[in-house]
Design a protein around this motif. Structure first.
Motif, PDB file in Angstrom:
ATOM      1  N   UNK A   1      32.929  46.290  53.390  1.00 13.40           N
ATOM      2  CA  UNK A   1      34.041  45.353  53.221  1.00 13.40           C
ATOM      3  C   UNK A   1      33.583  43.917  53.443  1.00 13.40           C
ATOM      4  N   UNK A   2      32.814  43.722  54.526  1.00  9.37           N
ATOM      5  CA  UNK A   2      32.316  42.370  54.815  1.00  9.37           C
ATOM      6  C   UNK A   2      31.411  41.863  53.692  1.00  9.37           C
ATOM      7  N   UNK A   3      30.553  42.720  53.201  1.00  2.15           N
ATOM      8  CA  UNK A   3      29.644  42.321  52.133  1.00  2.15           C
ATOM      9  C   UNK A   3      30.429  41.927  50.886  1.00  2.15           C
ATOM     10  N   UNK A   4      31.471  42.717  50.575  1.00  2.00           N
ATOM     11  CA  UNK A   4      32.284  42.431  49.387  1.00  2.00           C
ATOM     12  C   UNK A   4      33.048  41.117  49.541  1.00  2.00           C
ATOM     13  N   UNK A   5      33.569  40.860  50.759  1.00  2.29           N
ATOM     14  CA  UNK A   5      34.397  39.679  50.977  1.00  2.29           C
ATOM     15  C   UNK A   5      33.597  38.390  51.100  1.00  2.29           C
ATOM     16  N   UNK A   6      32.370  38.507  51.608  1.00  3.65           N
ATOM     17  CA  UNK A   6      31.600  37.292  51.865  1.00  3.65           C
ATOM     18  C   UNK A   6      30.445  37.088  50.885  1.00  3.65           C
ATOM     19  N   UNK A   7      29.615  38.099  50.686  1.00  2.00           N
ATOM     20  CA  UNK A   7      28.457  37.921  49.824  1.00  2.00           C
ATOM     21  C   UNK A   7      28.836  37.954  48.338  1.00  2.00           C
ATOM     22  N   UNK A   8      29.887  38.742  48.011  1.00  2.36           N
ATOM     23  CA  UNK A   8      30.276  38.874  46.604  1.00  2.36           C
ATOM     24  C   UNK A   8      31.756  38.563  46.426  1.00  2.36           C
ATOM     25  N   UNK A   9      32.215  37.561  47.140  1.00  4.46           N
ATOM     26  CA  UNK A   9      33.631  37.207  47.086  1.00  4.46           C
ATOM     27  C   UNK A   9      34.064  36.804  45.687  1.00  4.46           C
ATOM     28  N   UNK A  10      33.130  36.231  44.923  1.00  7.74           N
ATOM     29  CA  UNK A  10      33.485  35.776  43.572  1.00  7.74           C
ATOM     30  C   UNK A  10      33.906  36.923  42.664  1.00  7.74           C
ATOM     31  N   UNK A  11      33.478  38.152  43.015  1.00 10.65           N
ATOM     32  CA  UNK A  11      33.863  39.299  42.202  1.00 10.65           C
ATOM     33  C   UNK A  11      35.307  39.736  42.459  1.00 10.65           C
ATOM     34  N   UNK A  12      35.875  39.309  43.600  1.00 16.03           N
ATOM     35  CA  UNK A  12      37.232  39.722  43.937  1.00 16.03           C
ATOM     36  C   UNK A  12      38.253  39.084  43.006  1.00 16.03           C
ATOM     37  N   UNK A  13      37.983  37.886  42.512  1.00 21.09           N
ATOM     38  CA  UNK A  13      38.947  37.182  41.662  1.00 21.09           C
ATOM     39  C   UNK A  13      39.152  37.914  40.335  1.00 21.09           C
ATOM     40  N   UNK A  14      38.081  38.201  39.559  1.00 23.87           N
ATOM     41  CA  UNK A  14      38.318  38.955  38.321  1.00 23.87           C
ATOM     42  C   UNK A  14      38.817  40.368  38.584  1.00 23.87           C
ATOM     43  N   UNK A  15      38.453  40.940  39.738  1.00 22.83           N
ATOM     44  CA  UNK A  15      38.916  42.292  40.051  1.00 22.83           C
ATOM     45  C   UNK A  15      40.429  42.304  40.261  1.00 22.83           C
ATOM     46  N   UNK A  16      40.933  41.331  41.012  1.00 20.20           N
ATOM     47  CA  UNK A  16      42.374  41.258  41.254  1.00 20.20           C
ATOM     48  C   UNK A  16      43.140  40.949  39.966  1.00 20.20           C
ATOM     49  N   UNK A  17      42.556  40.076  39.135  1.00 21.70           N
ATOM     50  CA  UNK A  17      43.200  39.753  37.850  1.00 21.70           C
ATOM     51  C   UNK A  17      43.264  41.008  36.970  1.00 21.70           C
ATOM     52  N   UNK A  18      42.159  41.757  36.940  1.00 24.90           N
ATOM     53  CA  UNK A  18      42.123  42.972  36.127  1.00 24.90           C
ATOM     54  C   UNK A  18      43.128  44.000  36.641  1.00 24.90           C
ATOM     55  N   UNK A  19      43.244  44.137  37.959  1.00 26.71           N
ATOM     56  CA  UNK A  19      44.185  45.096  38.537  1.00 26.71           C
ATOM     57  C   UNK A  19      45.625  44.706  38.200  1.00 26.71           C
ATOM     58  N   UNK A  20      45.932  43.423  38.301  1.00 25.83           N
ATOM     59  CA  UNK A  20      47.280  42.951  37.955  1.00 25.83           C
ATOM     60  C   UNK A  20      47.552  43.164  36.465  1.00 25.83           C
ATOM     61  N   UNK A  21      46.564  42.920  35.638  1.00 25.45           N
ATOM     62  CA  UNK A  21      46.721  43.139  34.204  1.00 25.45           C
ATOM     63  C   UNK A  21      46.981  44.599  33.869  1.00 25.45           C
ATOM     64  N   UNK A  22      46.291  45.508  34.559  1.00 24.20           N
ATOM     65  CA  UNK A  22      46.508  46.933  34.335  1.00 24.20           C
ATOM     66  C   UNK A  22      47.916  47.348  34.739  1.00 24.20           C
ATOM     67  N   UNK A  23      48.410  46.744  35.814  1.00 21.16           N
ATOM     68  CA  UNK A  23      49.772  47.058  36.250  1.00 21.16           C
ATOM     69  C   UNK A  23      50.781  46.619  35.203  1.00 21.16           C
ATOM     70  N   UNK A  24      50.626  45.417  34.679  1.00 22.75           N
ATOM     71  CA  UNK A  24      51.545  44.921  33.657  1.00 22.75           C
ATOM     72  C   UNK A  24      51.477  45.779  32.402  1.00 22.75           C
ATOM     73  N   UNK A  25      50.244  46.188  32.031  1.00 17.78           N
ATOM     74  CA  UNK A  25      50.075  47.022  30.840  1.00 17.78           C
ATOM     75  C   UNK A  25      50.772  48.360  31.019  1.00 17.78           C
TER      76      UNK A  25
END
Length: 553
Positions: A46-70
């Motif tokens: 979790x720490x590695x994802x939030x700090x070292x690869x935090x930039x990946x969380x933005x497209x991931x959250x956008x993709x998840x929201x898009x899937x919900x709308x779809x």
């Protein structure tokens, strides 16, 4: 709801793929068991994802929201009354076919990506979600226990455990043609020249043993064919926590015996009596570097059999004859491998000349009859080989994949005791070797016989080595064992189950066994079994000299 769940699953697969892409950059292999043991280090992840690869969380959250709308949009348009049940059935079978990857009885697996024999192409084909799933499906204990710290491992094993601890330096031998035959279920108990018994069903093997190098205390690594194949061709212990070859082991960097042989100018051949896809052996052969592959589908009926179709694992005589014919067409030197199968149960009925005992399709007598036939087939192959110009310049190696399950003994080690014969027609001085050796010593021996002088990785040692101490490592399902001079010790990974060793040797043997188990698992998990050696580049250079790298004088 179901649609959203499906889209969420799809999102998860994509997320794993992204993680796998990053992971591959570090260890040069796809995910295997990491997803299944992540709970031990979930805070770190979790720490590695939030700090070292935090930039990946933005497209991931956008993709998840898009899937919900779809899913909401598609749900509003769904009309159950208009669905076609025929269409649903057709779609179901199309999806099932896509998941399996073929209409054959074998679904696709990690090994199928290696059909080209090129690890680089295979890694481009594979993805982390698929390799992690296949690893989990094929391995029993995905989070093996740790018994020692780094210093403890080094102390117990008496050597460094850093870097690539299983790497070895080959000692090049005189280059010879190699014929390696893996014999289905040939227990040492039934081979008169090994056990001193009088079953009378292995006269051809025994005649060769009288002129060859016979090993009297040689052991299988397990009780399944795939374990014997893995142990003898990769020298990697087939622990339950390690995926078998063909089921995920090829994800790791391992030394490939046939690829090394080809780098030394050998033409390589793999033949088996069973169907082409049995054990996914066609893909395994490609992954290990074999150039040519033949199986049951390629074999014509040469003898009269009471029932040709009854030998579901194939006929040894037809396999030996095809093997011989294909060898005749190879360039020299060559490395030929044959895996037999008629001695696998159920034991097919045979002609009267091979029926020495009242036949039983599922009992010991049936096995003895098929063993007599298998030995005769071996003898016919050797008669033909004797007439060739390459015979005197060939090393013949005969051993088994495992013992006969139906003939298990009350002595644990006897249940893994198999024959090994190395026959050199240019030197027929008989030799009896009483060292404790195992299938994992075969691959290092084969590599040295090719004249290779580079590095490779293996648990076992070349049989030409003059080391003072020899041993056999065994996997028996949920337990592991070590056979040493003086006896054996069997362990459940929690306690000693049984031992025939002297009391003063038990503690040391237990520590050695557990330390070896831990080191094998650790090294494979960290992809430190073998380096990215030059075998692939060297192989390409040997086949296409124009592509060879230029070396400064």
């Amino acid at each position: 709801g179901w649609l959203f769940a499906y889209l969420l699953l799809l999102f998860g697969i994509v997320a794993v793929g992204i993680g796998d892409l990053l992971y591959f950059g570090y260890v040069k292999r796809h995910l295997s068991n990491e997803l299944l043991v992540v709970m031990d280090d979930w805070m770190f992840v979790v720490k590695m994802a939030l700090f070292e690869y935090a930039y990946l969380m933005i497209p991931a959250l956008i993709a998840l929201w898009g899937l919900y709308l779809l899913s909401r949009v598609l749900a509003k348009r769904a009309d159950i009354s208009r669905r076609s049940y025929v269409g649903f059935v057709v779609l179901f079978f199309v999806i099932a076919l896509g998941i399996r990857g073929s209409v054959s009885t074998k679904s696709i697996n990690v090994i199928d990506a290696f059909d080209s024999g090129d690890a680089r192409e295979a890694n481009l084909i594979l993805n982390g979600a698929f390799t992690a799933y296949q690893y989990g499906r094929s391995s029993g204990n995905m989070n093996p226990p740790k018994f020692f710290d780094q210093a403890g491992l080094a102390r117990v094993l008496g050597r460094s455990v850093d870097g690539y601890p299983f790497q070895k330096q080959a000692v090049a031998r005189h280059k010879k043609n190699i014929v390696f035959v893996l014999l289905e279920s040939w227990s040492a108990k039934y081979v008169d020249s090994v056990a001193g018994t009088h079953y009378g069903v292995t006269p051809n093997f025994d005649a060769l043993a009288a002129k060859g190098w016979l090993f009297t205390r040689y052991y299988a690594a397990g009780q399944r064919s795939i374990q014997g194949i893995q142990a003898s061709l990769t020298s990697i212990p087939p622990f339950a926590s390690v995926p078998n070859i063909g089921m995920g082991l090829e994800v790791y960097n391992i030394s490939k015996v046939a690829a090394i042989a080809r780098s030394e100018g050998y033409e390589t051949l793999f033949t088996q009596t069973s169907l082409r896809r049995s054990y996914r052996m066609d893909s395994i052969a490609e992954a290990l570097g074999f150039s040519h592959y033949y199986a049951m589908e390629d074999m014509p009926n040469l003898l009269h059999y009471p029932d040709w179709e009854s030998a579901i694992f194939g006929w040894d005589y037809e396999a030996y004859m095809l093997f011989f014919d294909k060898i005749e067409g190879l360039k020299k030197p060559f490395f030929g491998y044959l895996f037999t199968g008629t001695t696998h149960p159920p034991y097919t009925p045979l002609e009267a000349r091979f029926t020495k005992y009242p036949h039983d399709p599922n009992g010991e007598n049936g096995f003895l009859n098929t063993l007599y036939y298998a030995d005769w087939s071996l003898g016919e192959f050797m008669k033909k080989a004797e007439q060739t110009p390459w015979y005197k310049d060939t090393i013949f190696i005969f051993t088994a994949d495992h013992t006969l399950a139906a003939g298990r003994s009350t002595d644990f080690s006897d249940n893994f005791h198999i024959p090994l014969l190395i026959f050199d027609p240019s030197d027929e001085t008989p030799k009896r070797d009483h060292r404790i050796t195992s299938q994992m010593d075969i691959m290092p021996t084969l590599i040295e016989l090719t004249g290779y002088s580079g590095t490779y990785s293996a648990y076992g040692h070349s049989l030409f080595d003059d080391r003072a101490e020899w041993k056999a490592l065994i996997n028996d399902g949920a337990t592991i064992a070590l056979v040493k001079e003086g006896g054996y010790l069997r362990h459940s990974l929690k306690k000693v189950l049984e031992s025939s060793l002297p009391e003063d040797q038990k503690k040391g043997a237990e520590e050695e066994l557990l330390a070896t188990y831990q080191l094998v698992n650790t090294v494979l998990k960290q992809n430190r079994w073998a380096k990215d050696d030059l075998s692939a580049a060297k192989l390409e250079s040997a086949q296409n000299p124009a592509s060879a790298p230029k070396v400064k004088p």
